[in-house]
Design a protein around this motif. Structure first.
Motif, PDB file in Angstrom:
ATOM      1  N   SER A 108       0.804  -1.217   0.000  1.00 24.99           N
ATOM      2  CA  SER A 108       0.000   0.000   0.000  1.00 24.99           C
ATOM      3  C   SER A 108       0.841   1.274   0.000  1.00 24.99           C
ATOM      4  O   SER A 108       0.290   2.374  -0.046  1.00 24.99           O
ATOM      5  CB  SER A 108      -0.929   0.012   1.216  1.00 24.99           C
ATOM      6  OG  SER A 108      -1.834  -1.067   1.144  1.00 24.99           O
ATOM      7  N   ILE A 109       2.171   1.155   0.075  1.00 24.00           N
ATOM      8  CA  ILE A 109       3.026   2.352   0.056  1.00 24.00           C
ATOM      9  C   ILE A 109       2.810   3.093  -1.265  1.00 24.00           C
ATOM     10  O   ILE A 109       2.800   2.498  -2.331  1.00 24.00           O
ATOM     11  CB  ILE A 109       4.510   1.988   0.255  1.00 24.00           C
ATOM     12  CG1 ILE A 109       4.717   1.529   1.696  1.00 24.00           C
ATOM     13  CG2 ILE A 109       5.421   3.168  -0.071  1.00 24.00           C
ATOM     14  CD1 ILE A 109       6.124   1.104   2.025  1.00 24.00           C
ATOM     15  N   GLY A 110       2.602   4.400  -1.149  1.00 22.36           N
ATOM     16  CA  GLY A 110       2.341   5.229  -2.326  1.00 22.36           C
ATOM     17  C   GLY A 110       0.869   5.310  -2.681  1.00 22.36           C
ATOM     18  O   GLY A 110       0.493   6.043  -3.589  1.00 22.36           O
ATOM     19  N   GLN A 111       0.023   4.578  -1.965  1.00 19.29           N
ATOM     20  CA  GLN A 111      -1.414   4.593  -2.222  1.00 19.29           C
ATOM     21  C   GLN A 111      -2.151   5.200  -1.035  1.00 19.29           C
ATOM     22  O   GLN A 111      -1.615   5.285   0.072  1.00 19.29           O
ATOM     23  CB  GLN A 111      -1.923   3.168  -2.466  1.00 19.29           C
ATOM     24  CG  GLN A 111      -1.303   2.503  -3.666  1.00 19.29           C
ATOM     25  CD  GLN A 111      -1.854   1.104  -3.865  1.00 19.29           C
ATOM     26  OE1 GLN A 111      -2.835   0.705  -3.246  1.00 19.29           O
ATOM     27  NE2 GLN A 111      -1.214   0.348  -4.730  1.00 19.29           N
ATOM     28  N   TYR A 112      -3.382   5.590  -1.264  1.00 21.87           N
ATOM     29  CA  TYR A 112      -4.197   6.140  -0.190  1.00 21.87           C
ATOM     30  C   TYR A 112      -4.794   5.008   0.636  1.00 21.87           C
ATOM     31  O   TYR A 112      -5.236   3.999   0.093  1.00 21.87           O
ATOM     32  CB  TYR A 112      -5.298   7.048  -0.750  1.00 21.87           C
ATOM     33  CG  TYR A 112      -4.759   8.402  -1.117  1.00 21.87           C
ATOM     34  CD1 TYR A 112      -4.813   9.455  -0.221  1.00 21.87           C
ATOM     35  CD2 TYR A 112      -4.138   8.614  -2.348  1.00 21.87           C
ATOM     36  CE1 TYR A 112      -4.285  10.697  -0.535  1.00 21.87           C
ATOM     37  CE2 TYR A 112      -3.609   9.852  -2.680  1.00 21.87           C
ATOM     38  CZ  TYR A 112      -3.689  10.887  -1.769  1.00 21.87           C
ATOM     39  OH  TYR A 112      -3.158  12.106  -2.074  1.00 21.87           O
ATOM     40  N   ILE A 113      -4.754   5.201   1.964  1.00 24.10           N
ATOM     41  CA  ILE A 113      -5.322   4.232   2.895  1.00 24.10           C
ATOM     42  C   ILE A 113      -6.234   4.959   3.870  1.00 24.10           C
ATOM     43  O   ILE A 113      -6.180   6.180   4.009  1.00 24.10           O
ATOM     44  CB  ILE A 113      -4.219   3.463   3.665  1.00 24.10           C
ATOM     45  CG1 ILE A 113      -3.362   4.397   4.520  1.00 24.10           C
ATOM     46  CG2 ILE A 113      -3.365   2.635   2.713  1.00 24.10           C
ATOM     47  CD1 ILE A 113      -2.423   3.669   5.462  1.00 24.10           C
ATOM     48  N   HIS A 114      -7.050   4.192   4.547  1.00 25.60           N
ATOM     49  CA  HIS A 114      -7.965   4.701   5.575  1.00 25.60           C
ATOM     50  C   HIS A 114      -7.535   4.020   6.874  1.00 25.60           C
ATOM     51  O   HIS A 114      -7.475   2.792   6.939  1.00 25.60           O
ATOM     52  CB  HIS A 114      -9.394   4.308   5.197  1.00 25.60           C
ATOM     53  CG  HIS A 114     -10.440   4.903   6.057  1.00 25.60           C
ATOM     54  ND1 HIS A 114     -11.742   4.994   5.658  1.00 25.60           N
ATOM     55  CD2 HIS A 114     -10.414   5.453   7.285  1.00 25.60           C
ATOM     56  CE1 HIS A 114     -12.470   5.544   6.599  1.00 25.60           C
ATOM     57  NE2 HIS A 114     -11.676   5.835   7.596  1.00 25.60           N
ATOM     58  N   VAL A 115      -7.217   4.811   7.899  1.00 33.75           N
ATOM     59  CA  VAL A 115      -6.738   4.277   9.174  1.00 33.75           C
ATOM     60  C   VAL A 115      -7.728   4.636  10.272  1.00 33.75           C
ATOM     61  O   VAL A 115      -8.041   5.815  10.474  1.00 33.75           O
ATOM     62  CB  VAL A 115      -5.343   4.845   9.530  1.00 33.75           C
ATOM     63  CG1 VAL A 115      -4.842   4.236  10.828  1.00 33.75           C
ATOM     64  CG2 VAL A 115      -4.356   4.597   8.401  1.00 33.75           C
ATOM     65  N   LEU A 116      -8.223   3.609  10.967  1.00 31.24           N
ATOM     66  CA  LEU A 116      -9.090   3.820  12.124  1.00 31.24           C
ATOM     67  C   LEU A 116      -8.234   3.696  13.374  1.00 31.24           C
ATOM     68  O   LEU A 116      -7.500   2.720  13.547  1.00 31.24           O
ATOM     69  CB  LEU A 116     -10.201   2.771  12.159  1.00 31.24           C
ATOM     70  CG  LEU A 116     -11.100   2.702  10.931  1.00 31.24           C
ATOM     71  CD1 LEU A 116     -12.034   1.509  11.018  1.00 31.24           C
ATOM     72  CD2 LEU A 116     -11.887   3.979  10.786  1.00 31.24           C
ATOM     73  N   MET A 117      -8.315   4.704  14.239  1.00 31.24           N
ATOM     74  CA  MET A 117      -7.526   4.724  15.464  1.00 31.24           C
ATOM     75  C   MET A 117      -8.400   4.326  16.650  1.00 31.24           C
ATOM     76  O   MET A 117      -9.628   4.414  16.585  1.00 31.24           O
ATOM     77  CB  MET A 117      -6.972   6.126  15.696  1.00 31.24           C
ATOM     78  CG  MET A 117      -6.169   6.696  14.536  1.00 31.24           C
ATOM     79  SD  MET A 117      -4.671   5.785  14.183  1.00 31.24           S
ATOM     80  CE  MET A 117      -3.638   6.341  15.532  1.00 31.24           C
ATOM     81  N   SER A 118      -7.752   3.892  17.747  1.00 30.27           N
ATOM     82  CA  SER A 118      -8.514   3.664  18.968  1.00 30.27           C
ATOM     83  C   SER A 118      -9.042   5.033  19.396  1.00 30.27           C
ATOM     84  O   SER A 118      -8.365   6.041  19.254  1.00 30.27           O
ATOM     85  CB  SER A 118      -7.640   3.041  20.049  1.00 30.27           C
ATOM     86  OG  SER A 118      -6.487   3.806  20.274  1.00 30.27           O
TER      87      SER A 118
ATOM     88  N   LYS B 107      -7.347   9.537   6.566  1.00 28.43           N
ATOM     89  CA  LYS B 107      -7.251   9.069   5.187  1.00 28.43           C
ATOM     90  C   LYS B 107      -6.089   9.820   4.565  1.00 28.43           C
ATOM     91  O   LYS B 107      -6.052  11.049   4.623  1.00 28.43           O
ATOM     92  CB  LYS B 107      -8.535   9.367   4.414  1.00 28.43           C
ATOM     93  CG  LYS B 107      -9.729   8.592   4.900  1.00 28.43           C
ATOM     94  CD  LYS B 107     -10.962   8.931   4.086  1.00 28.43           C
ATOM     95  CE  LYS B 107     -12.165   8.184   4.611  1.00 28.43           C
ATOM     96  NZ  LYS B 107     -13.374   8.478   3.841  1.00 28.43           N
ATOM     97  N   GLY B 108      -5.139   9.089   3.998  1.00 29.21           N
ATOM     98  CA  GLY B 108      -3.990   9.741   3.396  1.00 29.21           C
ATOM     99  C   GLY B 108      -3.130   8.767   2.626  1.00 29.21           C
ATOM    100  O   GLY B 108      -3.377   7.559   2.623  1.00 29.21           O
ATOM    101  N   LYS B 109      -2.095   9.325   1.979  1.00 29.24           N
ATOM    102  CA  LYS B 109      -1.182   8.507   1.188  1.00 29.24           C
ATOM    103  C   LYS B 109      -0.092   7.963   2.102  1.00 29.24           C
ATOM    104  O   LYS B 109       0.600   8.726   2.777  1.00 29.24           O
ATOM    105  CB  LYS B 109      -0.577   9.319   0.050  1.00 29.24           C
ATOM    106  CG  LYS B 109       0.309   8.483  -0.858  1.00 29.24           C
ATOM    107  CD  LYS B 109       0.647   9.156  -2.174  1.00 29.24           C
ATOM    108  CE  LYS B 109       1.413  10.420  -1.978  1.00 29.24           C
ATOM    109  NZ  LYS B 109       1.953  10.966  -3.243  1.00 29.24           N
TER     110      LYS B 109
END
Length: 90
Positions: A28-38, A44-46
């Motif tokens: 996923s490096i270089g791509q946009y991901i969605h991260v859910l935190m505690s 959402k970012g690259k």
């Protein structure tokens, strides 16, 4: 083909299909991901990079606080992997 030979080839096929969690993040490096935190924050970012503790560097980030105001834009940030609950690749 004997039963032993077919079992060995079946095990080899399963091993080839095994994907480790860090491999998915690495792809996923270089791509946009969605991260859910505690807590109630989401980002959402690259994905620029990460380490073995899943500390991540993101660029062009949108911070979403489900308890707070509208989304905020952040140019670059470091996320602490200890607080990551879920990563959703695009």
């Amino acid at each position: 083909m004997t039963d032993e030979t077919s079992n060995v080839s079946a095990e080899a096929e399963v091993q080839e299909q095994t994907i480790l969690p860090l491999e998915i993040i690495d792809k996923s490096i270089g791509q946009y991901i969605h991260v859910l935190m505690s807590g109630n924050k989401e980002f959402k970012g690259k994905l620029v990079g990460f380490d073995d503790f899943v500390n991540m560097v993101l660029e062009d980030v949108t911070e979403i606080d489900n308890d707070g105001p509208s989304p905020k834009q952040i140019k670059k940030m470091l996320l602490n992997g200890a607080h990551v609950s879920m990563i959703i690749p695009n």
